[in-house]
Design a protein around this motif. Structure first.
Motif, PDB file in Angstrom:
ATOM      1  N   ARG A   1      18.063 -22.734  39.379  1.00  0.00           N
ATOM      2  CA  ARG A   1      17.495 -23.939  38.790  1.00  0.00           C
ATOM      3  C   ARG A   1      18.450 -24.505  37.762  1.00  0.00           C
ATOM      4  NH1 ARG A   1      12.372 -22.272  35.935  1.00  0.00           N
ATOM      5  NH2 ARG A   1      13.492 -20.339  35.621  1.00  0.00           N
ATOM      6  N   THR A   2      18.299 -25.767  37.464  1.00  0.00           N
ATOM      7  CA  THR A   2      19.118 -26.372  36.430  1.00  0.00           C
ATOM      8  C   THR A   2      18.888 -25.642  35.111  1.00  0.00           C
ATOM      9  OG1 THR A   2      18.852 -28.502  37.528  1.00  0.00           O
ATOM     10  CG2 THR A   2      19.688 -28.528  35.268  1.00  0.00           C
ATOM     11  N   GLY A   3      19.962 -25.190  34.492  1.00  0.00           N
ATOM     12  CA  GLY A   3      19.845 -24.480  33.224  1.00  0.00           C
ATOM     13  C   GLY A   3      19.641 -22.991  33.367  1.00  0.00           C
ATOM     14  N   TYR A   4      19.469 -22.504  34.596  1.00  0.00           N
ATOM     15  CA  TYR A   4      19.280 -21.080  34.836  1.00  0.00           C
ATOM     16  C   TYR A   4      20.290 -20.614  35.898  1.00  0.00           C
ATOM     17  CZ  TYR A   4      14.617 -21.428  32.676  1.00  0.00           C
ATOM     18  OH  TYR A   4      13.570 -21.635  31.820  1.00  0.00           O
ATOM     19  N   VAL A   5      20.701 -19.367  35.799  1.00  0.00           N
ATOM     20  CA  VAL A   5      21.520 -18.759  36.837  1.00  0.00           C
ATOM     21  C   VAL A   5      20.622 -17.872  37.685  1.00  0.00           C
ATOM     22  CG1 VAL A   5      23.436 -17.205  37.336  1.00  0.00           C
ATOM     23  CG2 VAL A   5      23.603 -18.800  35.426  1.00  0.00           C
ATOM     24  N   LYS A   6      20.646 -18.092  38.991  1.00  0.00           N
ATOM     25  CA  LYS A   6      19.848 -17.257  39.892  1.00  0.00           C
ATOM     26  C   LYS A   6      20.283 -15.808  39.769  1.00  0.00           C
ATOM     27  CE  LYS A   6      18.877 -16.519  44.795  1.00  0.00           C
ATOM     28  NZ  LYS A   6      19.029 -17.053  46.156  1.00  0.00           N
ATOM     29  N   ARG A   7      19.301 -14.922  39.616  1.00  0.00           N
ATOM     30  CA  ARG A   7      19.590 -13.490  39.549  1.00  0.00           C
ATOM     31  C   ARG A   7      18.961 -12.783  40.746  1.00  0.00           C
ATOM     32  NH1 ARG A   7      17.610 -12.125  33.631  1.00  0.00           N
ATOM     33  NH2 ARG A   7      16.353 -14.013  33.964  1.00  0.00           N
ATOM     34  N   THR A   8      19.307 -11.538  40.917  1.00  0.00           N
ATOM     35  CA  THR A   8      18.834 -10.786  42.075  1.00  0.00           C
ATOM     36  C   THR A   8      17.392 -10.320  41.860  1.00  0.00           C
ATOM     37  OG1 THR A   8      19.533  -8.633  41.216  1.00  0.00           O
ATOM     38  CG2 THR A   8      21.175  -9.927  42.442  1.00  0.00           C
ATOM     39  N   PRO A   9      16.718  -9.915  42.944  1.00  0.00           N
ATOM     40  CA  PRO A   9      15.379  -9.348  42.784  1.00  0.00           C
ATOM     41  C   PRO A   9      15.352  -8.130  41.873  1.00  0.00           C
ATOM     42  CG  PRO A   9      15.796  -9.879  45.083  1.00  0.00           C
ATOM     43  CD  PRO A   9      17.098 -10.063  44.361  1.00  0.00           C
ATOM     44  N   PHE A  10      16.475  -7.430  41.755  1.00  0.00           N
ATOM     45  CA  PHE A  10      16.509  -6.231  40.923  1.00  0.00           C
ATOM     46  C   PHE A  10      16.441  -6.577  39.447  1.00  0.00           C
ATOM     47  CE2 PHE A  10      18.843  -5.803  44.869  1.00  0.00           C
ATOM     48  CZ  PHE A  10      18.060  -4.854  45.496  1.00  0.00           C
ATOM     49  N   ALA A  11      16.957  -7.736  39.082  1.00  0.00           N
ATOM     50  CA  ALA A  11      16.802  -8.210  37.709  1.00  0.00           C
ATOM     51  C   ALA A  11      15.330  -8.520  37.424  1.00  0.00           C
ATOM     52  CB  ALA A  11      17.664  -9.450  37.476  1.00  0.00           C
ATOM     53  N   ALA A  12      14.641  -9.073  38.427  1.00  0.00           N
ATOM     54  CA  ALA A  12      13.211  -9.359  38.279  1.00  0.00           C
ATOM     55  C   ALA A  12      12.414  -8.066  38.150  1.00  0.00           C
ATOM     56  CB  ALA A  12      12.719 -10.183  39.467  1.00  0.00           C
TER      57      ALA A  12
ATOM     58  N   LEU B   1      17.166 -24.710  44.072  1.00  0.00           N
ATOM     59  CA  LEU B   1      16.859 -25.430  42.840  1.00  0.00           C
ATOM     60  C   LEU B   1      15.385 -25.801  42.807  1.00  0.00           C
ATOM     61  CD1 LEU B   1      19.940 -27.778  42.555  1.00  0.00           C
ATOM     62  CD2 LEU B   1      19.308 -25.985  40.953  1.00  0.00           C
ATOM     63  N   ALA B   2      14.691 -25.360  41.760  1.00  0.00           N
ATOM     64  CA  ALA B   2      13.229 -25.456  41.743  1.00  0.00           C
ATOM     65  C   ALA B   2      12.703 -26.579  40.864  1.00  0.00           C
ATOM     66  CB  ALA B   2      12.639 -24.113  41.284  1.00  0.00           C
ATOM     67  N   ASP B   3      13.477 -27.656  40.700  1.00  0.00           N
ATOM     68  CA  ASP B   3      12.999 -28.761  39.896  1.00  0.00           C
ATOM     69  C   ASP B   3      11.766 -29.401  40.518  1.00  0.00           C
ATOM     70  OD1 ASP B   3      16.348 -29.880  39.032  1.00  0.00           O
ATOM     71  OD2 ASP B   3      15.132 -28.256  38.260  1.00  0.00           O
ATOM     72  N   ASP B   4      11.612 -29.279  41.853  1.00  0.00           N
ATOM     73  CA  ASP B   4      10.411 -29.797  42.502  1.00  0.00           C
ATOM     74  C   ASP B   4       9.300 -28.754  42.382  1.00  0.00           C
ATOM     75  OD1 ASP B   4      10.791 -28.311  45.456  1.00  0.00           O
ATOM     76  OD2 ASP B   4      12.649 -28.909  44.471  1.00  0.00           O
TER      77      ASP B   4
ATOM     78  N   LYS C   1       9.343 -36.566  33.605  1.00  0.00           N
ATOM     79  CA  LYS C   1      10.351 -36.128  34.573  1.00  0.00           C
ATOM     80  C   LYS C   1      11.573 -35.519  33.898  1.00  0.00           C
ATOM     81  CE  LYS C   1       9.242 -39.061  38.524  1.00  0.00           C
ATOM     82  NZ  LYS C   1       9.757 -40.074  39.482  1.00  0.00           N
ATOM     83  N   ARG C   2      11.923 -36.013  32.731  1.00  0.00           N
ATOM     84  CA  ARG C   2      13.125 -35.526  32.063  1.00  0.00           C
ATOM     85  C   ARG C   2      13.000 -34.058  31.646  1.00  0.00           C
ATOM     86  NH1 ARG C   2      12.377 -35.310  26.630  1.00  0.00           N
ATOM     87  NH2 ARG C   2      10.462 -36.270  25.846  1.00  0.00           N
ATOM     88  N   LEU C   3      11.760 -33.547  31.590  1.00  0.00           N
ATOM     89  CA  LEU C   3      11.565 -32.165  31.181  1.00  0.00           C
ATOM     90  C   LEU C   3      11.530 -31.199  32.353  1.00  0.00           C
ATOM     91  CD1 LEU C   3       8.865 -32.429  28.358  1.00  0.00           C
ATOM     92  CD2 LEU C   3      11.347 -32.304  28.139  1.00  0.00           C
ATOM     93  N   LEU C   4      11.353 -31.715  33.568  1.00  0.00           N
ATOM     94  CA  LEU C   4      11.176 -30.834  34.723  1.00  0.00           C
ATOM     95  C   LEU C   4      12.365 -29.923  34.936  1.00  0.00           C
ATOM     96  CD1 LEU C   4       9.434 -33.123  37.354  1.00  0.00           C
ATOM     97  CD2 LEU C   4       8.490 -31.073  36.273  1.00  0.00           C
TER      98      LEU C   4
END
Length: 341
Positions: free
Chosen positions: A250-261, A118-121, A166-169
């Protein structure tokens, strides 16, 4: 603790892969997803893994060193939040002494997959982007000094978020509207203002904070710059930032594989992204995945054995000794899990 079994959510999306060395952010993610119990390896399993897998040991070493530098990164960001100034000397020392050597490691693309969470930080995201930028700089054959400067640009690209509400992070940028969206755009301008007051930073580092969301076709922000008006560093960071955002939970996102990137970079390499950055990335990054295990959407497991010539975004997967499948010819199949061993 080391995971003994891959953790998936109810939709069978991989949350954490087997052999992940659990860090505090991983546990935070498990808590966030309401996963109360996981299987971990006992001492015998750990000894067997260390005796049989040099990659496992190298990955652990990378994660330990990454964990150490995270503390420095967090302190730097907290200092900027309090004072509005970047401790340039401390940041440059971290880049030269820690981030540059880490970015030169063989296998860093795989290792970064193990530390994504989770990349909120902002500082964790900035660290990963800086390391990816260092790898890209190596692939583009930049010299040591320029590579270190690009790593510095990657680490400071989101420094404007130190003034972020902070609420937008944790919000998905695609859902932001009105004042919230304007506030998000403002982090690029704020970052440039912060860095522009600091001595000892190059124009490229300062402009990257301002321009990392600009796009080659003029579709970006804050000013809609295009083409040669975007600094080279910002073009590199745009690709590194995109890759990390896609492959991170991340919050609001689903982690995808490197192949999607990879597919996203391929799709945008002649429109919004700079092809002089994308071509070296697509040429070299695929080498990191050869020999890796994958789980396909039809439930079959296989090993990445090759890539077609050109810029095909998907690999050729070996399902058995006698069966190969080129995923570019099978749009109905997707890679559900990427789990390097």
């Amino acid at each position: 603790m080391v995971l003994a079994r891959t953790v998936t959510n109810p939709d069978m999306v991989v949350v954490l892969s087997e052999d992940t060395v659990l860090q505090k952010p991983h546990i935070t993610r498990l808590t966030f997803l309401n996963i109360p119990v996981v299987y971990i390896k006992d001492e015998q399993e750990l000894r067997q893994a260390e005796n049989t897998s040099p990659l496992f040991m190298r990955s652990n070493q990378f994660i330990r060193e990454y964990g150490t530098v995270v503390k420095t990164a967090e302190n730097i960001f907290r200092n900027v939040q309090k004072t509005g100034e970047v401790p340039v000397e401390e940041t440059s020392t971290m880049v030269k002494g820690s981030l540059f050597p880490l970015s030169r490691r063989s296998g860093v693309i795989d290792y970064l997959n193990d530390v994504n969470h989770l990349a909120d930080d902002v500082y964790n995201h900035s660290l990963r982007v800086s390391l990816l930028a260092g790898v890209i700089a190596k692939w583009m054959h930049f010299d040591r000094e320029k590579t270190q400067d690009i790593i510095l640009a990657g680490f400071l690209h989101d420094i404007g978020k130190s003034k972020f509400p902070k609420r937008l992070l944790s919000k998905n940028i695609e859902t932001l509207k009105g004042e919230d969206y304007e506030a998000y755009i403002q982090h690029t301008v704020d970052g440039h203002h912060i860095l522009n007051r600091m001595d000892g930073l190059s124009d490229g580092v300062k402009l990257t904070a301002l321009q990392h969301h600009e796009r080659m076709d003029g579709s970006g922000f804050p000013f809609g710059c295009d083409g040669a008006d975007i600094h080279e560093y910002a073009r590199v960071i745009a690709v590194a930032d995109l890759y990390d955002n896609i492959t991170t939970e991340r919050t609001g996102y689903v982690k995808r594989t490197p192949f999607a990137a990879i597919a996203m970079v391929t799709e945008n390499m002649f429109t919004s992204l700079d092809p002089t950055v994308c071509v070296p990335v697509l040429t070299h990054i695929k080498d990191a995945f050869l020999g890796s295990k994958v789980l396909l959407s039809n439930g079959e497991k296989g090993t990445i054995s090759a890539y077609p010539h050109g810029f095909a975004s998907l690999p050729i997967v070996s399902l058995s000794e006698d069966e190969l499948i080129n995923l570019n010819d099978h749009p109905e199949l997707t890679i559900m899990e990427y789990n390097p061993k």
